[in-house]
Design a protein around this motif. Structure first.
Motif, PDB file in Angstrom:
ATOM      1  N   ALA A   1       3.775  -9.385  -9.680  1.00  0.00           N
ATOM      2  CA  ALA A   1       3.681  -8.378 -10.734  1.00  0.00           C
ATOM      3  C   ALA A   1       2.297  -7.736 -10.726  1.00  0.00           C
ATOM      4  O   ALA A   1       2.153  -6.527 -10.927  1.00  0.00           O
ATOM      5  N   SER A   2       1.274  -8.546 -10.469  1.00  0.00           N
ATOM      6  CA  SER A   2      -0.085  -7.985 -10.402  1.00  0.00           C
ATOM      7  C   SER A   2      -0.187  -7.004  -9.248  1.00  0.00           C
ATOM      8  O   SER A   2      -0.832  -5.956  -9.365  1.00  0.00           O
ATOM      9  N   ILE A   3       0.431  -7.353  -8.132  1.00  0.00           N
ATOM     10  CA  ILE A   3       0.339  -6.476  -6.959  1.00  0.00           C
ATOM     11  C   ILE A   3       1.084  -5.160  -7.207  1.00  0.00           C
ATOM     12  O   ILE A   3       0.650  -4.099  -6.749  1.00  0.00           O
ATOM     13  N   VAL A   4       2.173  -5.227  -7.986  1.00  0.00           N
ATOM     14  CA  VAL A   4       2.848  -3.978  -8.360  1.00  0.00           C
ATOM     15  C   VAL A   4       1.859  -3.053  -9.069  1.00  0.00           C
ATOM     16  O   VAL A   4       1.762  -1.859  -8.752  1.00  0.00           O
ATOM     17  N   CYS A   5       1.101  -3.609 -10.018  1.00  0.00           N
ATOM     18  CA  CYS A   5       0.108  -2.796 -10.736  1.00  0.00           C
ATOM     19  C   CYS A   5      -0.916  -2.220  -9.763  1.00  0.00           C
ATOM     20  O   CYS A   5      -1.285  -1.048  -9.849  1.00  0.00           O
ATOM     21  N   ILE A   6      -1.367  -3.061  -8.829  1.00  0.00           N
ATOM     22  CA  ILE A   6      -2.410  -2.629  -7.891  1.00  0.00           C
ATOM     23  C   ILE A   6      -1.900  -1.489  -7.006  1.00  0.00           C
ATOM     24  O   ILE A   6      -2.569  -0.463  -6.840  1.00  0.00           O
ATOM     25  N   TYR A   7      -0.694  -1.647  -6.465  1.00  0.00           N
ATOM     26  CA  TYR A   7      -0.129  -0.582  -5.635  1.00  0.00           C
ATOM     27  C   TYR A   7       0.096   0.687  -6.447  1.00  0.00           C
ATOM     28  O   TYR A   7      -0.036   1.799  -5.931  1.00  0.00           O
ATOM     29  N   THR A   8       0.471   0.512  -7.718  1.00  0.00           N
ATOM     30  CA  THR A   8       0.666   1.699  -8.558  1.00  0.00           C
ATOM     31  C   THR A   8      -0.635   2.488  -8.660  1.00  0.00           C
ATOM     32  O   THR A   8      -0.661   3.699  -8.460  1.00  0.00           O
ATOM     33  N   ILE A   9      -1.724   1.769  -8.948  1.00  0.00           N
ATOM     34  CA  ILE A   9      -3.024   2.446  -9.078  1.00  0.00           C
ATOM     35  C   ILE A   9      -3.379   3.150  -7.766  1.00  0.00           C
ATOM     36  O   ILE A   9      -3.756   4.321  -7.738  1.00  0.00           O
ATOM     37  N   LEU A  10      -3.228   2.409  -6.663  1.00  0.00           N
ATOM     38  CA  LEU A  10      -3.562   2.948  -5.345  1.00  0.00           C
ATOM     39  C   LEU A  10      -2.741   4.199  -5.034  1.00  0.00           C
ATOM     40  O   LEU A  10      -3.271   5.212  -4.567  1.00  0.00           O
ATOM     41  N   CYS A  11      -1.443   4.123  -5.313  1.00  0.00           N
ATOM     42  CA  CYS A  11      -0.566   5.201  -4.882  1.00  0.00           C
ATOM     43  C   CYS A  11      -0.543   6.378  -5.849  1.00  0.00           C
ATOM     44  O   CYS A  11      -0.192   7.492  -5.450  1.00  0.00           O
ATOM     45  N   VAL A  12      -0.917   6.167  -7.100  1.00  0.00           N
ATOM     46  CA  VAL A  12      -1.092   7.319  -7.985  1.00  0.00           C
ATOM     47  C   VAL A  12      -2.184   8.212  -7.409  1.00  0.00           C
ATOM     48  O   VAL A  12      -2.057   9.445  -7.377  1.00  0.00           O
ATOM     49  N   GLY A  13      -3.243   7.589  -6.910  1.00  0.00           N
ATOM     50  CA  GLY A  13      -4.316   8.365  -6.297  1.00  0.00           C
ATOM     51  C   GLY A  13      -3.818   9.147  -5.097  1.00  0.00           C
ATOM     52  O   GLY A  13      -4.096  10.343  -4.948  1.00  0.00           O
TER      53      GLY A  13
ATOM     54  N   SER B   1      -8.955  10.251  -6.032  1.00  0.00           N
ATOM     55  CA  SER B   1      -7.992   9.368  -5.365  1.00  0.00           C
ATOM     56  C   SER B   1      -8.706   8.208  -4.690  1.00  0.00           C
ATOM     57  O   SER B   1      -8.179   7.092  -4.664  1.00  0.00           O
ATOM     58  N   SER B   2      -9.904   8.425  -4.163  1.00  0.00           N
ATOM     59  CA  SER B   2     -10.549   7.273  -3.533  1.00  0.00           C
ATOM     60  C   SER B   2     -11.143   6.328  -4.571  1.00  0.00           C
ATOM     61  O   SER B   2     -11.225   5.124  -4.325  1.00  0.00           O
ATOM     62  N   VAL B   3     -11.535   6.874  -5.733  1.00  0.00           N
ATOM     63  CA  VAL B   3     -11.981   5.965  -6.797  1.00  0.00           C
ATOM     64  C   VAL B   3     -10.811   5.094  -7.251  1.00  0.00           C
ATOM     65  O   VAL B   3     -10.956   3.887  -7.461  1.00  0.00           O
ATOM     66  N   LEU B   4      -9.631   5.696  -7.359  1.00  0.00           N
ATOM     67  CA  LEU B   4      -8.460   4.906  -7.743  1.00  0.00           C
ATOM     68  C   LEU B   4      -8.140   3.871  -6.667  1.00  0.00           C
ATOM     69  O   LEU B   4      -7.780   2.729  -6.976  1.00  0.00           O
ATOM     70  N   ALA B   5      -8.288   4.290  -5.378  1.00  0.00           N
ATOM     71  CA  ALA B   5      -8.067   3.329  -4.299  1.00  0.00           C
ATOM     72  C   ALA B   5      -9.064   2.183  -4.407  1.00  0.00           C
ATOM     73  O   ALA B   5      -8.704   1.004  -4.255  1.00  0.00           O
ATOM     74  N   GLY B   6     -10.336   2.511  -4.696  1.00  0.00           N
ATOM     75  CA  GLY B   6     -11.355   1.484  -4.852  1.00  0.00           C
ATOM     76  C   GLY B   6     -11.045   0.554  -6.021  1.00  0.00           C
ATOM     77  O   GLY B   6     -11.190  -0.671  -5.928  1.00  0.00           O
ATOM     78  N   LEU B   7     -10.579   1.148  -7.125  1.00  0.00           N
ATOM     79  CA  LEU B   7     -10.212   0.356  -8.304  1.00  0.00           C
ATOM     80  C   LEU B   7      -9.109  -0.632  -7.943  1.00  0.00           C
ATOM     81  O   LEU B   7      -9.162  -1.819  -8.288  1.00  0.00           O
ATOM     82  N   ALA B   8      -8.105  -0.109  -7.213  1.00  0.00           N
ATOM     83  CA  ALA B   8      -7.017  -0.982  -6.777  1.00  0.00           C
ATOM     84  C   ALA B   8      -7.560  -2.085  -5.865  1.00  0.00           C
ATOM     85  O   ALA B   8      -7.134  -3.246  -5.951  1.00  0.00           O
ATOM     86  N   GLY B   9      -8.521  -1.715  -5.017  1.00  0.00           N
ATOM     87  CA  GLY B   9      -9.118  -2.696  -4.100  1.00  0.00           C
ATOM     88  C   GLY B   9      -9.814  -3.812  -4.858  1.00  0.00           C
ATOM     89  O   GLY B   9      -9.665  -5.000  -4.525  1.00  0.00           O
ATOM     90  N   VAL B  10     -10.577  -3.453  -5.905  1.00  0.00           N
ATOM     91  CA  VAL B  10     -11.242  -4.474  -6.715  1.00  0.00           C
ATOM     92  C   VAL B  10     -10.189  -5.389  -7.335  1.00  0.00           C
ATOM     93  O   VAL B  10     -10.317  -6.626  -7.331  1.00  0.00           O
TER      94      VAL B  10
ATOM     95  N   VAL C   1       0.431   1.866   5.885  1.00  0.00           N
ATOM     96  CA  VAL C   1       1.900   1.928   5.951  1.00  0.00           C
ATOM     97  C   VAL C   1       2.485   1.650   4.570  1.00  0.00           C
ATOM     98  O   VAL C   1       3.416   2.322   4.120  1.00  0.00           O
ATOM     99  N   THR C   2       1.901   0.681   3.876  1.00  0.00           N
ATOM    100  CA  THR C   2       2.379   0.380   2.523  1.00  0.00           C
ATOM    101  C   THR C   2       2.208   1.586   1.604  1.00  0.00           C
ATOM    102  O   THR C   2       3.122   1.927   0.847  1.00  0.00           O
ATOM    103  N   ILE C   3       1.044   2.222   1.671  1.00  0.00           N
ATOM    104  CA  ILE C   3       0.799   3.385   0.811  1.00  0.00           C
ATOM    105  C   ILE C   3       1.857   4.456   1.065  1.00  0.00           C
ATOM    106  O   ILE C   3       2.464   4.995   0.130  1.00  0.00           O
ATOM    107  N   LEU C   4       2.075   4.744   2.342  1.00  0.00           N
ATOM    108  CA  LEU C   4       3.049   5.792   2.673  1.00  0.00           C
ATOM    109  C   LEU C   4       4.450   5.389   2.225  1.00  0.00           C
ATOM    110  O   LEU C   4       5.197   6.196   1.668  1.00  0.00           O
TER     111      LEU C   4
END
Lengths: 293, 329, 268
Positions: free
Chosen positions: B38-50, B216-225, B245-248
């Motif tokens: 569930a946490s990873i769902v949130c992380i991918y959401t943040i990453l992919c919104v960017g 978008s890269s700040v959001l990617a960084g946020l997801a990375g943290v 590949v996951t992002i796409l």
């Protein structure tokens, strides 16, 4: 003297590989404006099916080579009819088609994983790897074969593009697909030729390069990326510029590895390409395409 | 249903529902493993919104987002190692991402379509290369441990971390909806089309491309943290090809250029492999096949499919087949 | 109409001042040392045979191209180095010869793009003024509907812009240009590809806009359309200005007659 010779030869060998992948990518791009993310997978299929036919099935050399090239050509047709044509029919823009070819690359890797498993496999030598001397240089037949094949395929491509009527049609399509269509050039045939010819080239590369790189189902991505870098560095618009880009990349890589640390060769090359793109957005030799924008 | 009618309204209602659902989820889960998913769902959401803002709306493709994902994670890990507290290390990592984007973005964004894709991929590869090779600083391929999160002396549990991620993901969705639902959204749309026309209307095209790239890269960084905190480590795989590949896949499966595509895609991409593990070696193949099938048969992703379904169910008269949002420029 | 023309013909207040503008492409001189002034409140026409350099000159004025020599002043401000995107905020708005709208947005949203120079610019500034941005959104929508009603497109506001036929896209572009509340409206061959009815409607619109105080510079092929509409006309041929004056003066000008008729004769 001896060291630089070895380094340059190694660079030229790898450069031939990168250059041929870059040339393939640029050929396809020239016919349909799509970057084929699965180009390296053709090489991978070439390497892996060489293992299948030569070791597992123990076929004699020539039938084995024919079988390998057959696999690659079938894969190219699958890419065209399974990914490119359907996406084109649905009006997908080039970048979406590129993501489609990426999907094809993942499918190819996934399928290869089922057949060959994830481990690095031994690849039989078509040619001996013993060291030999050519003048002042130390090399081996495998290296020489790769470089010779590179030169021969470059010449063949040049002949096809510049000395045949069909080549004229390809170049016309590359300059302006719509006008070419109006002139009665059948672009679908040209696109199919692009896929098949570039797959053939990549299959040959696979046959030759297997013993040097080893066979692993994940090797395609690296080669695709190197091929891209070659094409981007030289200029996507011309297959020969792309081939030159590949040689340049591999030479820099070999020099960095030879005189510095091989660890940093890749980052340095990518940084170099990034910098070159900043100054020449369409590649070192990319005026051809830049003129059209 | 027109995009317009969804503007203005709908900026906060659905995210509120998502927030409530997200807060309920831990009570329904039995294992820590499911909480991690569930946490990873949130992380991918943040990453992919960017990524969605950048590519789905503004039409600027970046294939280097995994680089920023890793950059944020590494910056956070290094700063924490240097003794920075969470509330300083997090914004500092995001600033690092923004700074790097500004530096490389100015020349990068002069490039278009394939060239932009390849150059940004170059950046991603450089970053992954450096991360795995600069062993003294990054720990090489083994990576670095990230200590458990401590806020004001309180050791944050995995469940609390999850709650934090849900809140952030919902905030990111709100931010996206605000951008997409107002004039900013129209400006992003104008970037994908005719630049001369946009400039003539007063849009500083270069500046806006840079802004959305930085965002978008700040959001990617946020997801990375977030991923570093959930994984309790960072390693070079954060910046490698599978993440791209996951992002796409998340974006295409969920639906590019739609508001909730990133969330839907993330749910599917995180949960589906759990079913697929039964298939073992088939996983990679199925991943590719799914990506291709979605490209072919659901070009607007699950999001577009669900919307069409709702229209057909609730407003049969208005259910005209007029999908307006294109998958990409 | 003509009575009004003669009254206004003395340029009182110059809004657009073109001084010796030239544009070279390699060895080709597309625009050669052209000067003219457009008075505030005028409809100013730019005509000339095909390839006379009208479009290039228009692109110099709108800023898509920068002049090789000379200066273009707008509102007493030198403009030839001003970036393209800063011009709409100063009060210039344009339409395109080949219509340029934003696909993927609705007709209404396309018009709303025209509000850009008057809105909060940037993502962070917008976030800092969330309430203001959300509040203005509704007002903008209303205003955009009014503009669409003015050009006669109110019925199509919510359609995808791809659905509009060519003539209506022209009108949409004008509505979008008006959204930025310009003081100078630049129209690039607005009547090209329109039928007679649409052209008449366009002429009425331009006159209405002009009566409300808007200055208009238009490039056009259709000379009859221009004669009834413009206060002053400049004629280009081979990149040079060969005449300037009221429509009546232009019609009597020998050089103009030669440029048009001479060419027409040679074509026949």
């Amino acid at each position: 003297m001896e060291q630089i010779g070895v380094i340059l030869l190694a660079g030229l060998t790898n450069g031939s590989v990168y250059g041929l992948v870059g040339l393939s990518i640029s050929l396809i791009y020239g016919t349909n404006r799509v970057i084929n993310f699965a180009q390296g997978e053709f090489v991978m299929l070439g390497v892996m099916s060489a293992i299948l036919f030569m070791v597992t099935c123990a076929l004699p050399l020539l039938p084995a080579i024919a079988a390998v090239l057959g696999v690659v050509l079938v894969a190219a047709l699958a890419l065209e009819f399974g990914v490119y044509q359907p996406l084109l029919r649905r009006g997908a823009p080039p970048l979406t088609i590129m993501i489609g070819t990426l999907a094809a690359a993942i499918i190819a890797t996934g399928a290869a994983l089922l057949v060959w498993g994830p481990l690095q496999l031994y690849v039989p030598n078509v040619l001996p790897l013993e060291a030999m001397r050519v003048g002042p240089l130390i090399t081996n037949p495998q290296q020489i074969a790769i470089i010779v094949v590179f030169a021969a395929l470059l010449a063949l491509t040049w002949f096809l593009l510049y000395r045949t009527r069909f080549g004229l049609c390809i170049r016309a399509t590359g300059v302006n697909a719509r006008v070419a269509l109006l002139m009665g050039i059948r672009s679908r045939r040209i696109v199919r030729f692009g896929f098949l010819f570039s797959a053939l080239i990549s299959g040959i590369v696979g046959l030759l390069v297997g013993p040097l790189l080893g066979g692993q189902v994940g090797m395609g991505v690296t080669l695709t990326v190197k091929g891209f870098m070659a094409a981007i560095l030289g200029g996507l618009g011309s297959p020969f510029a792309a081939a030159a880009g590949g040689v340049l990349i591999a030479l820099v890589e070999a020099l960095v590895a030879g005189y510095g640390s091989s660890l940093y060769a890749e980052p340095i090359i990518f940084a170099l390409i990034l910098m070159i793109l900043f100054f020449r957005p369409y590649g070192l030799l990319g005026d051809f395409e830049a003129g059209r924008h | 249903m027109n995009r317009i009618h969804a503007l203005g309204t709908g900026i906060w209602q659905i995210p509120l529902l998502i927030l409530l659902a997200g807060l309920v989820v831990p009570h329904l889960l039995s294992s820590g493993f499911h909480l991690r998913l569930a946490s990873i769902v949130c992380i991918y959401t943040i990453l992919c919104v960017g990524f969605n803002l950048l590519y789905g709306y503004a039409g600027q493709i970046s294939m280097g987002q995994q680089g920023f994902f890793a950059l944020g994670a590494y910056a956070y890990a290094l700063l924490t190692q240097a003794g920075w507290p969470f509330y300083a290390a997090l914004p500092a990592s995001l600033l690092v991402c923004a700074g790097v984007t500004l530096v490389i973005g100015v020349p990068l964004l002069r490039l278009r379509s394939h060239y932009l894709a390849m150059a940004s991929l170059c950046f991603g590869l450089i970053f992954a290369g450096v991360a795995s090779r600069w062993i003294d600083v990054t720990g090489g391929t083994a990576g670095m441990m990230v200590p458990s999160l401590k806020v004001a002396g309180h050791l944050v549990s995995r469940t609390e971390l999850y709650y934090g991620l849900v809140v952030i993901a919902v905030a990111v969705l709100l931010l996206q909806n605000f951008i997409v639902g107002t004039h900013l959204g129209r400006v992003l749309y104008s970037l994908r089309g005719d630049e001369t026309a946009a400039e003539s209307l007063g849009v500083n095209v270069t500046a806006y491309k840079l802004r959305v790239f930085v965002l978008s890269s700040v959001l990617a960084g946020l997801a990375g943290v977030g991923f570093a905190l959930v994984s309790r480590q960072v390693n070079p795989s954060f910046g490698e090809f599978p993440i791209l590949v996951t992002i796409l896949t998340v974006s295409v499966v969920g639906g590019l250029g739609t508001r909730y595509g990133a969330l839907l895609g993330a749910i599917v991409v995180v949960l589906a492999p759990q079913g697929l593990t039964a298939f073992g070696d088939l996983e990679t193949l199925l991943y590719g096949v799914c990506l291709l099938l979605f490209l072919l048969f659901m070009p607007h992703g699950l999001s577009g499919f669900l919307r069409a379904l709702c229209l057909r169910l609730f407003r049969p008269a208005a259910a005209k087949p007029a999908p307006r949002l294109k998958v990409s420029p | 109409m003509n009575a009004m023309v003669s009254e206004n013909s003395a340029v009182s207040d110059v809004i657009l001042d073109i001084q010796g503008a030239s544009k070279h492409f390699g060895g080709l001189v597309a625009v050669n040392d052209v000067s003219f002034q457009v008075g505030a409140g005028h409809v100013f026409g730019l005509i000339g045979p095909n390839g006379a350099g009208k479009s290039t000159l228009f692109n110099l004025v709108t800023g898509v191209l920068s002049p090789s020599a000379g200066e273009i002043g707008f509102d007493r401000r030198p403009m030839s180095r001003a970036p393209l995107h800063t011009r709409s905020a100063l009060g210039m708005a344009r339409t395109f010869q080949i219509v340029r709208v934003f696909p993927g947005l609705s007709v209404l949203e396309n018009v709303m793009m025209g509000f850009h120079p008057r809105l909060v610019d940037g993502i962070l500034p917008s976030l800092l003024r969330i309430a203001h941005v959300l509040r203005t959104e509704r007002a903008l929508r209303q205003r955009a509907r009014e503009l669409l009603a003015f050009v006669g497109l109110e019925g199509r506001a919510d359609e995808p812009v791809e659905h509009l036929p060519h003539g209506q896209l022209r009108l949409l572009e004008i509505a979008r240009a008006l959204a930025s509340e310009p003081r100078l409206l630049l129209l690039d061959e607005p009547a090209a590809g329109l039928n007679d009815g649409e052209t008449r409607h366009l002429g009425t619109l331009i006159q209405q806009l002009n009566r409300s105080g808007l200055t208009v510079l238009l490039v056009e092929h259709n000379i009859d359309f221009m004669m009834g509409l413009c206060h002053r006309i400049a004629v280009l041929d081979h990149g040079c200005k060969i005449a300037e004056g009221t429509p009546r003066e232009i019609q009597r000008d020998d050089k103009v007659i030669e440029a048009y008729l001479g060419r027409r004769a040679s074509h026949a």
